[in-house]
Design an enzyme around this catalytic site. Structure first.
Site, mmCIF file in Angstrom:
data_model
loop_
_atom_site.group_PDB
_atom_site.id
_atom_site.type_symbol
_atom_site.label_atom_id
_atom_site.label_comp_id
_atom_site.label_asym_id
_atom_site.label_seq_id
_atom_site.Cartn_x
_atom_site.Cartn_y
_atom_site.Cartn_z
ATOM 1 N N TYR A 15 9.261 -7.175 -6.220
ATOM 2 C CA TYR A 15 8.713 -6.244 -5.395
ATOM 3 C C TYR A 15 8.648 -4.793 -5.939
ATOM 4 C CZ TYR A 15 13.376 -4.865 -4.498
ATOM 5 O OH TYR A 15 14.740 -4.633 -4.587
ATOM 6 N N GLU A 89 19.385 -6.364 -13.493
ATOM 7 C CA GLU A 89 19.278 -5.843 -12.016
ATOM 8 C C GLU A 89 20.640 -5.358 -11.506
ATOM 9 O OE1 GLU A 89 15.604 -5.691 -11.976
ATOM 10 O OE2 GLU A 89 16.024 -6.155 -9.975
HETATM 11 N N1 LIG Z 1 14.551 -5.755 -7.764
HETATM 12 C C1 LIG Z 1 13.067 -5.122 -7.537
HETATM 13 C C2 LIG Z 1 13.249 -3.929 -8.514
HETATM 14 C C3 LIG Z 1 13.439 -4.170 -9.896
HETATM 15 C C4 LIG Z 1 13.639 -2.977 -10.960
HETATM 16 O O1 LIG Z 1 12.646 -2.351 -10.685
HETATM 17 N N2 LIG Z 1 14.612 -2.860 -11.467
HETATM 18 C C5 LIG Z 1 14.492 -2.023 -12.512
HETATM 19 C C6 LIG Z 1 15.760 -1.071 -12.724
HETATM 20 S S1 LIG Z 1 17.133 -1.998 -13.220
HETATM 21 C C7 LIG Z 1 14.087 -2.435 -13.799
HETATM 22 O O2 LIG Z 1 14.382 -3.605 -14.124
HETATM 23 N N3 LIG Z 1 13.251 -1.779 -14.360
HETATM 24 C C8 LIG Z 1 12.594 -2.238 -15.745
HETATM 25 C C9 LIG Z 1 11.733 -1.069 -16.136
HETATM 26 O O3 LIG Z 1 11.530 -0.117 -15.268
HETATM 27 O O4 LIG Z 1 10.914 -1.116 -17.250
HETATM 28 C C10 LIG Z 1 12.228 -6.117 -8.126
HETATM 29 O O5 LIG Z 1 12.239 -7.296 -7.646
HETATM 30 O O6 LIG Z 1 11.074 -5.940 -8.452
#
Ligand SMILES: N[C@@H](CCC(=O)N[C@@H](CS)C(=O)NCC(=O)O)C(=O)O
Length: 242
Positions: A15, A89
């Site tokens: 998401y 994550e």
């Molecule tokens: N758990 C959420 C959010 C995941 C998320 O945005 N995690 C970040 C922080 S650990 C990430 O992986 N970011 C990779 C990026 O920003 O390129 C999802 O299902 O998309």
């Protein structure tokens, strides 16, 4: 295998960045939603989109009984994908896991259980609620090892415009509007300390240029196509078409 057949593999629901930046092997994927949560940029991030001194903000899920959160579910292939996600994550991002029911948009597949990564107020990177103008200022001023924090917001908004135009997420699109406005006010291009691909730069630059100069009080246009509609197809971000 027919993508609408029931799968015995583990599925993960994305998401936030998982919608537009997977980084793991997956089989079938389905657009759809989960119930009982809303998406908010209330999780801090000191790895991908920020640093310890200047943490960025990324998406998480907040319990809200009547809410639904739309995104993309992925059928994981093999243990490597799960290990990668746990590292990205949980270890780096401060997220924890839960299982909930995923409702495919196509209405053909029976709703099924998905693994979800959610950051709660109990993790050390948690930032919590803040006025969206303050969140936009923080997002516009931060970057991490994966790139600029503004890119995270802009690409997620672009994903929804391209793949789920019927979904309107007030929090996300208002934040996108405020980030683009601040980028224009600060004359920040996407190339400033945040090298992005030409295609992404084109989209972000055009979107910033399209920012109306009026004040913040203007109701954010609900259609939100004002940005992507000006982007010729050849220049659009490559988003997953499902
Ligand atoms: N758990 C959420 C959010 C995941 C998320 O945005 N995690 C970040 C922080 S650990 C990430 O992986 N970011 C990779 C990026 O920003 O390129 C999802 O299902 O998309």
């Amino acid at each position: 295998m027919n993508p609408n057949e029931c799968s015995t593999n583990l599925w993960v629901f994305g998401y936030g960045s998982l919608c537009w930046l997977q980084g793991f092997d997956y089989g079938n994927h389905q657009l759809g939603f989960i119930r009982g949560f809303s998406r908010k940029f209330w999780q801090g991030n000191n790895s991908h989109r920020g640093t310890n001194d200047k943490p960025g903000r990324v998406a998480t899920l907040i319990k809200e009984d009547e809410a639904t959160t739309w995104g993309l579910a992925f059928e994981l292939l093999g243990e490597t994908a799960l290990r990668y996600l746990n590292d990205r994550e949980c270890t780096k991002g401060g997220y924890e896991t839960l299982i909930t029911t995923f409702f495919p948009r196509n209405g053909v597949m029976t709703p099924f259980p998905v693994l979800v990564f959610r950051a709660t107020e109990h993790n050390p990177q948690w930032l919590g609620p803040a006025p969206l103008a303050d969140v936009a200022a923080q997002v516009t001023d931060c970057k991490g090892e994966a790139g600029h924090n503004s890119e995270y917001v802009l690409r997620l908004a672009e994903f929804f415009r391209d793949n789920l135009p019927e979904v309107h997420d007030e929090h996300l699109f208002t934040l996108e509007h405020l980030v683009l406005k601040r980028m224009k006010e600060k004359n920040i291009s996407s190339t400033e300390d945040a090298p992005v691909t030409q295609a992404k730069q084109e989209v972000i630059s055009i979107a910033v240029a399209a920012q109306p100069d009026n004040n913040l009080n203007q109701e954010v246009r609900r259609d939100s196509f004002q940005y992507s509609s000006r982007v010729p197809p050849s220049k659009k971000l490559l988003c997953l078409k499902v």
